[in-house]
Design an enzyme around this catalytic site. Structure first.
Site, PDB file in Angstrom:
ATOM      1  CG  LEU A   1      27.740  43.069 101.209  1.00 31.90           C
ATOM      2  CD1 LEU A   1      26.748  43.544 100.155  1.00 31.90           C
ATOM      3  CD2 LEU A   1      28.716  44.189 101.567  1.00 31.90           C
TER       4      LEU A   1
ATOM      5  CG  HIS B   1      28.209  33.951  98.966  1.00 36.60           C
ATOM      6  ND1 HIS B   1      29.254  33.983  99.866  1.00 36.60           N
ATOM      7  CD2 HIS B   1      27.281  34.814  99.452  1.00 36.60           C
ATOM      8  CE1 HIS B   1      28.950  34.808 100.860  1.00 36.60           C
ATOM      9  NE2 HIS B   1      27.764  35.339 100.624  1.00 36.60           N
TER      10      HIS B   1
HETATM   11 CO    CO Z   1      26.613  36.791 101.573  1.00 37.58          CO
END
Ligand code: CO
Length: 152
Positions: free
Chosen positions: A93, A134
């Protein structure tokens, strides 16, 4: 609160452990979940919204109605990386429009706290393991573009 985009320096910060889950942090976690769902992401780390604490939210379905897949982890620690590695395309994002194949372990054993203080001690595989790795990377100031698979 907003999602900070690369190369904002907050994304490179090593986040500090959470000491107390207070009302302010609970509110911030709610806002993080809303931003993650709005952005159609599968996970969001506190450093991505400028909060230098070890907090992440995730839902591999990206669907707020699928609450059973929604997780909020405080001070997550990956204890063991197992099952070999695999390269899968990821996005973030904080890097809209960027995608790339990232090598990560297939399974991870980890511990974390939930906001209510309970301990999670689990071994995850599949997409959950991928997103968890992540997001934990984010808490150490590491982005997926740092781990891109070299061209074959
Ligand atoms: Co990320």
């Amino acid at each position: 609160m907003e999602i900070l985009a690369y190369p904002h320096k907050s994304l490179r910060q090593v986040c500090e452990p959470v000491v107390t889950v207070n009302a302010e942090l609970r509110e911030q976690i709610s806002e993080m979940l809303a931003l993650m769902y709005d952005g159609e992401g599968a996970g969001l780390a506190a450093s991505q919204v400028g909060i230098p604490l070890r907090v992440l939210v995730m839902n591999v379905t990206g669907d707020p109605k699928k609450e059973e897949h929604e997780h909020v982890f405080i001070n997550p620690v990956i204890k063991n990386r197992i099952g070999g590695r695999t390269a899968i395309e990821e996005g973030c994002l904080s890097l809209p429009g960027d995608f790339g194949k990232v090598i990560r372990f297939k399974r991870v054993k980890f511990q974390a706290y939930r906001p209510d203080g309970s301990i999670v001690d689990a071994t995850w595989s599949g997409l959950n393991a991928r997103v968890l790795q992540h997001e934990v990377d984010h808490l150490d100031g590491v982005l997926f573009i740092d781990r891109l698979k070299e061209e074959e």
